[in-house]
Motif scaffolding. Structure first.
Motif, short mmCIF file in Angstrom:
data_model
loop_
_atom_site.label_atom_id
_atom_site.label_comp_id
_atom_site.label_asym_id
_atom_site.label_seq_id
_atom_site.Cartn_x
_atom_site.Cartn_y
_atom_site.Cartn_z
N ARG A 222 8.08 1.38 -6.95
CA ARG A 222 7.48 2.70 -7.18
C ARG A 222 5.96 2.63 -7.23
O ARG A 222 5.39 1.59 -7.53
N CYS A 223 5.34 3.78 -6.98
CA CYS A 223 3.89 3.89 -7.11
C CYS A 223 3.61 4.59 -8.44
O CYS A 223 4.19 5.64 -8.71
N PRO A 224 2.72 4.04 -9.26
CA PRO A 224 2.44 4.67 -10.55
C PRO A 224 1.69 5.99 -10.43
O PRO A 224 1.63 6.76 -11.39
N SER A 225 1.11 6.27 -9.26
CA SER A 225 0.27 7.47 -9.11
C SER A 225 0.95 8.65 -8.43
O SER A 225 0.40 9.74 -8.41
N CYS A 226 2.12 8.42 -7.81
CA CYS A 226 2.75 9.54 -7.10
C CYS A 226 4.26 9.42 -7.13
O CYS A 226 4.80 8.50 -7.72
N SER A 227 4.92 10.34 -6.47
CA SER A 227 6.39 10.41 -6.53
C SER A 227 7.06 9.53 -5.48
O SER A 227 8.28 9.44 -5.44
N PRO B 119 0.80 -1.23 0.00
CA PRO B 119 0.00 0.00 0.00
C PRO B 119 0.84 1.28 0.00
O PRO B 119 1.80 1.40 0.75
N CYS B 120 0.46 2.23 -0.85
CA CYS B 120 1.09 3.56 -0.89
C CYS B 120 0.14 4.52 -0.17
O CYS B 120 -1.08 4.42 -0.32
N PRO B 121 0.66 5.48 0.60
CA PRO B 121 -0.21 6.41 1.32
C PRO B 121 -1.14 7.23 0.43
O PRO B 121 -2.10 7.82 0.90
N CYS B 122 -0.88 7.25 -0.89
CA CYS B 122 -1.76 8.00 -1.79
C CYS B 122 -3.03 7.21 -2.10
O CYS B 122 -3.99 7.75 -2.64
N GLY B 123 -3.04 5.91 -1.76
CA GLY B 123 -4.20 5.08 -2.05
C GLY B 123 -3.92 4.03 -3.11
O GLY B 123 -4.65 3.05 -3.24
N ASP B 124 -2.85 4.23 -3.88
CA ASP B 124 -2.47 3.26 -4.91
C ASP B 124 -1.48 2.26 -4.29
O ASP B 124 -1.37 2.16 -3.07
N LEU B 125 -0.74 1.53 -5.14
CA LEU B 125 0.16 0.49 -4.66
C LEU B 125 1.59 0.69 -5.16
O LEU B 125 1.80 0.98 -6.34
ZN LIG Z 1 1.33 6.60 -4.43
#
Ligand SMILES: [Zn+2]
Lengths: 407, 81
Positions: B45-50, B23-29
């Motif tokens: 890496r998370c595809p949705s954030c840095s 889990p990424c804190p942005c909600g994605d993985l």
């Molecule tokens: Zn993320």
């Protein structure tokens, strides 16, 4: 004892004239903002379609889904549903709020949204769970995911009052007991279940959380790999992943802040504490507000002072404004002040617009979120709720406000 | 700066993404593939954030690229698309 929620329910039921606004912002690619769109929003969005479904008096925001509770104990969910966490009987996302039909015959009094799972407590003291069960976090003695809420039979002869869902674990608070009142299940590697002095990888059946004997717990919280409980006398207990540089704790330990606490809100690396005096403190969160860029100012440099090691005081603004409510996302924070307009302030990580300040910047200190007023004469009461990367505000207009202001 | 250090055994194998996730804190993985692990990559890496995390694992466990099972203990339930 009458809970705050029951009082709110009564107040809402007694007053049909009351108006409510629901706002959302932040990460939105799973439909969690209820805007009907799959995109991030950097500024607060007014949700007319959600308001049209009737008043809502409580929200719980998870990894990318939301559970809403109506005054009458009806449950709506929306957002990411790919693990079954929406309880709609299928494993798909829902862009619009939908009633949880499986719970329609019960009056639900408490709900909690975890990373990818959900918990619901009924007025009669039963608990239902659904969503991701890979770590045993649903409490049914297995590691299966469920797309409709199922009663946790372990608690069938007990009266459950609250549920708190974290990333991969769940906590349950029973009513009345002074001992054996908190239970944990799911992933426990960081100590977040508090069920053993040795680390437990996971349990799919609820077990008693140790170290809380002779303390009357009134509130439980879970987020990330953290767990926390507040006692009736305002003492805080935490277990699980350590905050900042602190090591993990396998059983609850008392956090000595020498203050009486009213609320606790957990993130993935920080905890917010609200005192009965209306002051806010933060535990951990040494990178709060400086996650996107290492060159940005760290919070400790901006905070007005350090209390104990790792605890900083958060100033709402320069005056002596009191804070009435707090909320924590994974890496962002929000508070509501008791000034006349019931201002909402946010700070922390902002990459998805989860601070609602119109951009994607991080903020080391609380900033006011601008929410338009529907009526200048009416007195709003705001409540803020944070999911992993998004935020919601329920804003209720008190029709007695003119009278109140005249006194 | 790495958001967190995560052991490979705490990541979940996602059949749909063909990657180990967390889990990424942005909600994605956060995601890392077996091929990444085989060549010694340790950043997921998370595809949705840095944000990104550092994956802790033994490279030797991923050296054999034949059909040897390298999934963690818990299988991820397959989401219905
Ligand atoms: Zn993320």
């Amino acid at each position: 004892m009458e809970t705050a929620m029951e009082r709110t329910q009564q107040a809402l039921q007694e007053d049909d004239e009351e108006q409510q606004e629901i706002w959302s912002w932040g990460a939105g690619t799973d439909g969690q903002l209820a805007t009907g769109r799959l995109q991030d929003e950097h500024s607060p969005q007014l949700l007319c379609s959600l308001s049209a479904l009737g008043p809502i008096n409580f929200l719980s925001c998870g990894g990318a889904h939301v559970i809403a509770l109506s005054p009458g104990g009806r449950v709506l969910t929306w957002g990411r549903g790919t693990s079954g966490q929406l309880g709609h009987g299928e494993m798909v996302n829902s862009l619009q709020p939908k009633a949880v039909k499986a719970l329609e015959s019960f009056t639900i009094t408490h709900v909690s949204a975890g990373w990818n799972h959900s918990g619901f407590v009924s007025g009669s003291g039963a608990i239902y769970t659904c969503g991701d069960g890979s770590f045993g976090q649903l409490g049914h003695g297995e590691f299966k995911s469920l797309c409709s809420p199922v009663e946790v039979s372990f608690f069938s002869s007990k009266h459950v009052e609250q549920v708190a869902c974290g990333m991969r674990h769940s906590l349950v608070l029973l009513r009345g007991n002074k001992d054996n009142q908190v239970y944990g299940f799911g992933f426990g590697k960081r100590g977040q279940l508090g069920i053993s002095t040795e680390k437990v990888k996971s349990t799919s059946l609820p077990q008693i959380t140790m170290g809380l004997t002779n303390v009357r717990i009134v509130n439980i919280s879970a987020n990330g790999d953290h767990s926390a409980a507040l006692s009736a006398d305002g003492s805080l207990y935490t277990w699980g992943r350590g905050f900042g540089c602190a090591s993990d704790a396998c059983i609850p330990h008392h956090v000595d802040v020498a203050l009486s606490l009213k609320e606790v809100a957990l993130g993935w690396n920080h905890a917010l504490l609200l005192t009965s005096e209306g002051e806010v403190f933060m535990l951990g969160g040494h990178r709060h507000g400086a996650l996107s860029g290492p060159q940005k100012t760290s919070l400790t440099a901006d905070a007005s002072g350090k209390l104990k090691e790792g605890i900083v005081r958060i100033s709402a603004d320069h005056s002596e404004t009191k804070v009435v409510q707090i909320a924590a996302g994974a890496e962002h924070s929000a508070l509501v002040t008791d000034n006349g307009s019931s201002s909402v302030m946010t700070w922390g990580w902002g990459e998805h617009g989860q601070l609602g300040l119109g951009d994607t910047n991080d903020q080391a200190i609380p900033q006011v979120v601008s929410l338009a007023h529907i009526s200048a004469e009416k007195h709003p009461i705001s409540r803020v709720y944070c999911g992993s990367g998004f935020s919601f505000v329920l804003r209720t207009y008190d029709s007695d406000s003119q009278m109140r202001e005249g006194t | 700066m790495s958001y967190d250090d995560v052991e490979i055994e705490d990541m979940e194998w996602n059949e749909e993404l063909q990657a180990f996730t967390y889990p990424c804190p942005c909600g994605d993985l956060f995601q890392i593939t077996k091929e990444d692990l085989r060549i010694g990559e340790e950043i997921a890496r998370c595809p949705s954030c840095s944000l990104y995390i550092t994956v802790i694992y033994n490279m030797e466990d991923f050296q054999d690229t034949s059909n040897r099972k390298t999934e963690p203990a818990k299988p991820q339930p397959v989401a219905v698309a």
